[in-house]
Every structure is written in C-alpha cells, then in structure tokens.
Design an enzyme around this catalytic site. Structure first.
Site, short mmCIF file in Angstrom:
data_model
loop_
_atom_site.label_atom_id
_atom_site.label_comp_id
_atom_site.label_asym_id
_atom_site.label_seq_id
_atom_site.Cartn_x
_atom_site.Cartn_y
_atom_site.Cartn_z
N ASP A 95 0.87 -1.19 0.18
CA ASP A 95 -0.53 -0.13 -0.01
C ASP A 95 0.68 1.58 0.37
OD1 ASP A 95 0.75 0.29 2.20
OD2 ASP A 95 -0.49 -0.46 3.37
N GLU A 117 -0.26 -8.88 -0.87
CA GLU A 117 -1.04 -8.17 -0.09
C GLU A 117 -2.12 -7.47 -0.18
OE1 GLU A 117 0.24 -5.34 3.19
OE2 GLU A 117 1.38 -7.01 3.72
N GLU A 131 -1.70 5.25 3.04
CA GLU A 131 -2.19 3.58 2.63
C GLU A 131 -3.96 2.97 2.14
OE1 GLU A 131 -0.12 5.42 5.05
OE2 GLU A 131 1.42 5.48 4.65
N HIS A 207 6.61 5.68 12.60
CA HIS A 207 6.74 6.21 11.37
C HIS A 207 5.83 7.03 10.44
CE1 HIS A 207 5.71 3.30 8.29
NE2 HIS A 207 5.81 2.58 9.32
N ARG A 209 2.33 9.01 8.11
CA ARG A 209 2.67 9.67 8.29
C ARG A 209 1.71 10.67 8.66
NH1 ARG A 209 4.34 12.51 2.84
NH2 ARG A 209 5.87 10.11 2.23
N HIS A 240 13.35 4.79 12.22
CA HIS A 240 13.05 5.01 11.07
C HIS A 240 14.01 6.25 10.07
CE1 HIS A 240 11.05 6.12 7.07
NE2 HIS A 240 10.43 5.25 6.65
C1 UD1 Z 1 7.09 5.18 2.96
C2 UD1 Z 1 5.03 4.20 3.30
C3 UD1 Z 1 4.44 4.04 4.05
C4 UD1 Z 1 5.45 2.43 4.16
C5 UD1 Z 1 6.60 3.31 5.35
C6 UD1 Z 1 7.58 2.22 5.43
C7 UD1 Z 1 4.40 6.61 1.42
C8 UD1 Z 1 3.62 7.28 1.10
N1 UD1 Z 1 4.81 5.97 2.66
O1 UD1 Z 1 6.42 6.04 4.48
O2 UD1 Z 1 3.53 3.17 3.54
O3 UD1 Z 1 5.27 2.82 5.45
O4 UD1 Z 1 7.46 3.81 3.74
O5 UD1 Z 1 8.84 2.93 5.94
O6 UD1 Z 1 4.70 5.00 0.56
N2 UD1 Z 1 14.44 8.03 4.44
C9 UD1 Z 1 15.78 8.51 4.01
N3 UD1 Z 1 16.26 6.63 3.83
C10 UD1 Z 1 15.56 6.05 4.00
C11 UD1 Z 1 14.34 5.87 4.16
C12 UD1 Z 1 13.63 7.32 3.58
O7 UD1 Z 1 16.17 8.77 3.52
O8 UD1 Z 1 15.98 4.59 4.04
C13 UD1 Z 1 14.20 9.49 4.36
C14 UD1 Z 1 13.99 10.37 3.34
O9 UD1 Z 1 14.50 12.21 3.81
C15 UD1 Z 1 12.99 10.44 2.79
C16 UD1 Z 1 11.51 10.49 3.56
O10 UD1 Z 1 12.71 9.76 4.57
O11 UD1 Z 1 12.28 11.85 2.02
C17 UD1 Z 1 10.19 9.51 3.90
O12 UD1 Z 1 10.15 8.59 2.96
P1 UD1 Z 1 9.04 8.31 2.25
O13 UD1 Z 1 9.06 7.33 1.86
O14 UD1 Z 1 8.74 8.84 2.13
O15 UD1 Z 1 8.02 7.97 3.36
P2 UD1 Z 1 7.98 6.57 4.67
O16 UD1 Z 1 6.99 7.97 5.99
O17 UD1 Z 1 9.51 6.42 5.16
N1 UDP Z 2 11.74 -3.47 10.65
C1 UDP Z 2 13.63 -3.70 10.03
N2 UDP Z 2 14.64 -3.04 10.56
C2 UDP Z 2 13.72 -1.59 11.47
C3 UDP Z 2 12.48 -1.83 11.60
C4 UDP Z 2 11.50 -2.08 11.59
O1 UDP Z 2 13.36 -5.04 9.72
O2 UDP Z 2 14.97 -0.99 12.48
C5 UDP Z 2 10.59 -4.09 9.66
C6 UDP Z 2 9.97 -5.64 10.29
O3 UDP Z 2 10.46 -6.22 11.13
C7 UDP Z 2 9.33 -5.18 9.74
C8 UDP Z 2 9.30 -4.23 8.24
O4 UDP Z 2 10.83 -3.71 8.39
O5 UDP Z 2 9.26 -6.24 8.53
C9 UDP Z 2 8.32 -3.18 9.04
O6 UDP Z 2 8.84 -1.89 8.21
P1 UDP Z 2 8.05 -0.31 8.55
O7 UDP Z 2 7.63 0.01 9.71
O8 UDP Z 2 8.87 0.69 7.82
O9 UDP Z 2 6.60 -0.16 7.38
P2 UDP Z 2 4.89 -1.19 7.39
O10 UDP Z 2 5.06 -2.54 7.70
O11 UDP Z 2 4.69 0.56 8.65
O12 UDP Z 2 5.18 -0.01 6.12
#
Ligand code: UD1
Ligand code: UDP
Length: 372
Positions: A95, A117, A131, A207, A209, A240
C-alpha cells in the site's frame, strides 16, 4: 512468461524478497526486479540480507519527497521499464505510493498487474494515510489478487472486484521471517551492546504519516514518562530514517539513559530483537503481522488497523495515540501478569511460510487460463 516485481520501500522489499527468490526458481517464469528506491538505505539493507540484485533501479528517493513527486517519478520510471521489458505481468506489493503508482503505470500500458497483500482495509480514507487509498486504488487497477487471509479476500469481494483471480495465500512476511529467525545473530555487532536484556525491553517503532507532529509527540511522551519512572524497563527505538521522526524522538528521549535510539536495524538483528523483547509498541503494519508468530504482545500506536487478525489472535491491541491512552495500555501490560500472559500466546493468522510458493503456483495457473 516475463514477470516484473516492483517495490521501493523496506516493508515491500522484505515481503517481496521470498517471492522474488521463488519466481527465480520457477520454471516457465523469467523474473525481473525493478526497484523504485522510494527508500534508499532502508531498501538496500533488505536487498543485501536477501541477496537480491535489481535489474532496474530508479533511485528516486529525495529528502522531504512528497506524495506527488514520488507518484510522478514512479509512473514515469516504471512506465519506461515496462516499455523496455514488455512484461506479461507486473507484481506490486501492499500500500505504498510505489505500489499504487506502479499499478497505474501497468494499467496505462495495458499490462496485467498482480497485487500481493491485496484486500487490507480500514475503511477510513485518511487512516492510515495515504495507504488506505493506495491499496484501494491499486486493487481497482489490478487483475490478480493475492489476499493474505479470508478477511482480506472478503474485502475484495465487498468492493465488487472480479473474484475469479483472488487467491488466499497467507502473507509472504511469514516466509521472510522464517528465513531470518533461525540464522545466528550477535546483537553486539549491531551496536546494541548497551541494551540490558535482563530488564523488560520495550521495542518501539513509529513512522506513519498520520502520526507526524502532535500524535507522535504524545506517543513519545507516554513512553518517556514510563521509562523515566521505572528502573525495570529499557526502551529500544530503531528510528526510521525520516528526519521528522528522528527529531521528535531525540527531543522526547534525549536525556533518558534507559532509552536507546539507534539506526534502522537490518532485518536479521531486528527479527532477533523482536524475539528477545518484552513487548512491542508500533504503528508499523508488518510488525503487527510478525509479532503474533513470535508470541510478542503488540500495542498498536494507531486508532485503526487493517490487521484485525492480529487483534483477534489476542496478540495486538489498539492503544491509540494519546499520551494517556498509550501510557495506560503500556502500564497495564507491564503491571498485570495475567494481561501479559493473555497477549503473549503465539498464534499465526498469516500463514505457514508457503505464501510465495502459493503465489507462484497461482501465477502459472492464471497464465494457463490466459492462453486457453
Ligand atoms: C513509506 C510509505 C509507508 C510505509 C513506509 C515504510 C508512502 C507514502 N509511505 O513511508 O506506507 O509504511 O514507507 O517504512 O508510500 N528516508 C531516508 N532513507 C530511507 C528511507 C527514508 O532518508 O532509506 C527519508 C527521506 O528523507 C524521505 C523520507 O524518509 O524523503 C520519507 O520517506 P517516504 O518513503 O516518502 O515515506 P515513509 O514515511 O518512509
Ligand atoms: N524492520 C526492520 N528494521 C527495523 C524496523 C523494522 O527490519 O529497524 C522490519 C520489520 O520487521 C517489518 C518491516 O521492517 O518486517 C516493517 O517496515 P515498516 O515499519 O517500515 O513499514 P510498514 O510495515 O509499516 O509499512
């Protein structure tokens, strides 16, 4: 048959990894991996653990990226890959914005798309945001649905989508979890030597939004209050990468010696930490699915969940996002052994670790029907 698996964030990568491995081994399928890299470091951690080398990498992550910028880049980038590869099927997962935008790109190119999923719902457009709409819109665009549970399949039916290609497969997260929990892991190697495991370790992740800002401050204040008042607990928070999350965490927990803030953990040490901890506080989706299998109580830091199976299994409880609510739910679990025992029964509503195989079989069956 050429199948392109598309993913971009950490959770999609974890849950697609076992499927990619299975597709690679399946006769009659040519597997291509395209990552959007909506996440960079957190995606690369997973690619490393599962030894996946993408065929295409859009490398699109930018600091402070917006939903619009991600959507545009994915539709454009995945569209280009579809034109180049001419696949028979595209697979997306879950999602995220990568999920929805890649499904949209498939639709624009009239390429069939399978949703792994599929069918999770809260029926609240803004929770989780974005999502809930990502997965609903994605389902509208898809042709094959891999529902993890009967409840998810029922949701697809309720939406009036064609049911002939809905397959109930379990969740590939269990496949992924089983591949790491048995591997040896020395947590000291991952900078966790300071954590005192003889105490009750509370594993925290946050984490979402819709939790940014006030709800996140409330959640962190509740956990900080409990940590400050009790010598018998330690808090471990692999943060995160989002700077908004990290700033809020540092502000709330900076002074507390029994709160350990660390970088996102690799999936291997994270799975071991889940096994070792006392309980989990999280707004994550995937962790709600993993913890029941490990018998760990989960306080869900949200007002809704699309994972009612974990709540029904007794391991997950919605704690909301208010300071008072989170604190009360946490104290109940810490102080009432009967409550704790009730929530720490291992149950596994998400399958037996064969979801990837079932999805591959379903793809082959679908393909035969297409040719017939
Ligand atoms: C995204 C997904 C969310 C999912 C989450 C898992 C969307 C809108 N959101 O949210 O559904 O649950 O990932 O973690 O698709 N960043 C880094 N390095 C990384 C990852 C993120 O620096 O490896 C920082 C960047 O500044 C980036 C910000 O995090 O711009 C947000 O990342 P983004 O993918 O937009 O949103 P998430 O909150 O991670
Ligand atoms: N996870 C990980 N390292 C971490 C935190 C989470 O490997 O430090 C794994 C966790 O076991 C799960 C997945 O990341 O499988 C969940 O990801 P996240 O919470 O970023 O996204 P969501 O599931 O909420 O979309």
């Amino acid at each position: 048959m050429k199948v392109i698996s598309v993913f971009g964030t950490r959770p999609e990568a974890i849950k697609m990894a076992p499927l990619v491995k299975m597709l690679e081994q399946t006769e009659g399928i040519e597997s291509v991996v395209a990552v959007t890299a909506q996440h960079r470091e957190m995606l690369d951690q997973v690619l490393r653990i599962f030894d996946i080398k993408p065929d295409h990498d859009l490398d699109l992550m930018r600091p402070g990226q917006t939903l619009t910028s991600i959507t545009n880049a994915v539709v454009e980038g995945i569209g280009g890959i579809i034109e180049q590869e001419q696949p028979d099927l595209l697979l997306v997962h879950g999602d995220t914005t990568t999920t929805f935008a890649a499904a949209l790109a498939a639709f624009y190119h009239q390429v069939p798309c399978g949703h792994v999923e599929a069918g999770l719902r809260t029926d609240n457009k803004y929770s989780p945001y974005p999502e809930e709409m990502n997965r609903r819109l994605c389902d509208q665009l898809c042709d094959l649905y891999f529902a993890p549970t009967q409840i998810a399949a029922d949701n697809i039916k309720r939406d009036g989508l064609p049911m002939q290609h809905v397959y109930i497969t379990g969740n590939t997260v269990i496949d992924a979890l089983l591949t790491v929990t048995d591997r040896p892991c020395d947590l000291a190697e991952y900078g966790l030597a300071a954590v005192d495991w003889s105490k009750k370790v509370l594993l925290l992740t946050c984490h979402r939004r819709e939790n940014w800002g006030a709800p996140m401050r409330e959640i962190f204040a509740a956990v900080a209050e409990v940590a400050a008042a009790r010598a018998d607990v330690e808090v471990l928070f692999p943060m995160h990468r989002n700077p908004l999350v990290r700033e809020a965490a540092k502000e709330a927990f900076g002074e507390l010696s029994n709160v350990h803030l660390c970088e996102p953990l690799d999936y291997l040490p994270f799975s071991h930490v889940m096994k070792l901890c006392h309980l989990v506080l999280t707004d994550s989706g995937g962790i709600q699915e993993e913890a029941p299998g490990l018998g760990k109580p989960v306080l869900v830091l949200r007002d809704t969940t699309e994972r009612p199976e974990a709540v029904a299994a007794g391991t997950a409880r919605l704690a909301g996002t208010s300071r008072a609510g989170v604190k009360a739910a946490l104290e109940l679990l810490l102080d009432d052994p009967a409550e704790y025992a009730k929530m720490s029964q291992a149950a596994n509503p998400y399958g037996d670790g064969t979801a990837s195989k079932q999805i591959c079989d379903a793809i082959l069956e679908w393909s035969k029907k297409q040719k017939a």
